[in-house]
Write an enzyme that holds these catalytic residues in place. Sequence first.
Site, PDB file in Angstrom:
ATOM      1  N   HIS A 160       0.826  -1.219   0.000  1.00 35.70           N
ATOM      2  CA  HIS A 160       0.000   0.000   0.000  1.00 35.70           C
ATOM      3  C   HIS A 160       0.857   1.264   0.000  1.00 35.70           C
ATOM      4  O   HIS A 160       0.424   2.317   0.474  1.00 35.70           O
ATOM      5  CB  HIS A 160      -0.945   0.053   1.214  1.00 35.70           C
ATOM      6  CG  HIS A 160      -1.678  -1.220   1.469  1.00 35.70           C
ATOM      7  ND1 HIS A 160      -2.918  -1.496   0.937  1.00 35.70           N
ATOM      8  CD2 HIS A 160      -1.317  -2.319   2.177  1.00 35.70           C
ATOM      9  CE1 HIS A 160      -3.302  -2.693   1.326  1.00 35.70           C
ATOM     10  NE2 HIS A 160      -2.346  -3.228   2.067  1.00 35.70           N
ATOM     11  N   LYS A 287      16.172  21.676 -11.432  1.00 39.69           N
ATOM     12  CA  LYS A 287      15.520  20.384 -11.684  1.00 39.69           C
ATOM     13  C   LYS A 287      16.411  19.339 -12.316  1.00 39.69           C
ATOM     14  O   LYS A 287      17.236  19.620 -13.167  1.00 39.69           O
ATOM     15  CB  LYS A 287      14.306  20.603 -12.595  1.00 39.69           C
ATOM     16  CG  LYS A 287      13.211  21.420 -11.939  1.00 39.69           C
ATOM     17  CD  LYS A 287      12.366  20.572 -11.036  1.00 39.69           C
ATOM     18  CE  LYS A 287      11.247  19.957 -11.852  1.00 39.69           C
ATOM     19  NZ  LYS A 287      10.437  19.079 -11.016  1.00 39.69           N
ATOM     20  N   GLU A 294       9.913   8.015 -16.895  1.00 42.92           N
ATOM     21  CA  GLU A 294       8.518   8.422 -17.150  1.00 42.92           C
ATOM     22  C   GLU A 294       8.063   8.014 -18.549  1.00 42.92           C
ATOM     23  O   GLU A 294       6.924   7.589 -18.744  1.00 42.92           O
ATOM     24  CB  GLU A 294       8.383   9.942 -16.985  1.00 42.92           C
ATOM     25  CG  GLU A 294       8.501  10.385 -15.541  1.00 42.92           C
ATOM     26  CD  GLU A 294       8.665  11.896 -15.440  1.00 42.92           C
ATOM     27  OE1 GLU A 294       7.765  12.545 -14.913  1.00 42.92           O
ATOM     28  OE2 GLU A 294       9.688  12.422 -15.902  1.00 42.92           O
TER      29      GLU A 294
END
Length: 458
Positions: A160, A287, A294
């Site tokens: 979970h 960044k 992705e």
Amino acid sequence: MPQQTRKAWAGRMAEPTDRLVEKFTTSFPFDQRLYAHDIAGSIAHCEMLAHQRIIPRAHAKRIVTGLRQIEAEFKTGKFRPSPADEDIHMAVERRLIEKVGGIGGKLHTARSRNDQVALDLRLFLRAEIRDIRELLTRLRHALATLATRHADVIVPGYTHLQPAQPVLFAHHCLAYAEMLWRDTGRFDDCLKRLDVLPLGSGALAGTTFPIDRRYVARRLGFRALSANSMDAVSDRDFAAEFLAACAILGMHLSRLAEDLVLWSSQEFGFVELPDAFATGSSIMPQKKNPDVAELVRGKTGRLYGNLLSLLTTLKGLPMTYNRDLQEDKEPVFDSVDTVKGSLDILSAMLPQLRVKRDRMRAAATAGFTLATELADYLATKGVPFRDAHGVVGAIVRYCLTERRTLEELTLPELRRFSPRFRADVKKWLSAAAAVRRRRAVGGTSPDNVRRQLRRHGA
Ligand code: ARG
């Protein structure tokens, strides 16, 4: 009728094909990718025709020479398509007749484009599956190598997405190796059912010529002959199975990619991506983004889409060949390219991952991941596990209000919850001990992990 738009089937028509129809129906822009397989199939067919004395050997020789030259033209980018080339099969035949004259027209004796295209796609997939199998092995090795290099690193295992129990980082990596191993098995299964020669089925009913299908099968390396010509020209199960295997593989790669995205986040900080495999932002100078992972995750969508696209094309097709089947190729090509690209880049990126073992170790016991150890301890002292679970639940609650960790609790504190706690409990309360004790087959103990590493060739 201008010569270059004259079709092989023009004899039937009173007027030339409309340009719009040519543009709409052509598959040459994409199925030219099949040229090597198309030509290999034609050469085997032609040699069989000569062997069976269906066409003269001298003609077959010239046809085969012509076909080899056409293959070279494709290979070197010199092949010049004509607007009349409806597909790769017609393009090759048109060029063959240009080269060897009218006898080139003998190649299509006892054959139809319907059995020809079914053959081409099988040959194509057989070759691609062999490549994909190798790329799968490479990625499995990359995972096993990563696991070996960090054999003693412990991470929190999650359910979970909540911290659950400590596990070896290697165990986590090898979970993906298992998935890839099953993927390899799925491609192998696909190969088995793909290994059937459809050529010799003709348009749909078989052929009147005394062909030798076994001869062709031997030449092309097929183990079996299709038993029903109607099925053979309309069957694309093998392509659907291939796309299904790609879709499942994509799902696995997407899960691996998701772990990389999570782990490289500020919040987890378990790994650092190599700079060469990360991307920046055009506006935020700080960044460092996991775009590769992705995209691997994102491309899974098209793998699912390709499977659904083909299944939808196939459903409801009346027997036997229908032009709808031409729509089988682009999804297949796209899945081949997508799967190969993703496997390739992950295999290149994983060896350069920087594993932050200290971050992992610190996280491994955060969030009371050793609570199960305490319950197991009590169970080994004769407390029914269900009761032990309740006792430890209360201890966790106590720790939360007192802002303590399980490992910090003193023996008297523990004994307030159960008199079965003794001094030896302390030995249970470490991530390393928790991992070591999970010795049952398949568990995260170092012995089991070593066994898994051998499975994956490390
Ligand atoms: N380009 C066609 C395909 O991909 C080849 C077979 C054409 N057959 C036909 N009867 N029109 O399916």
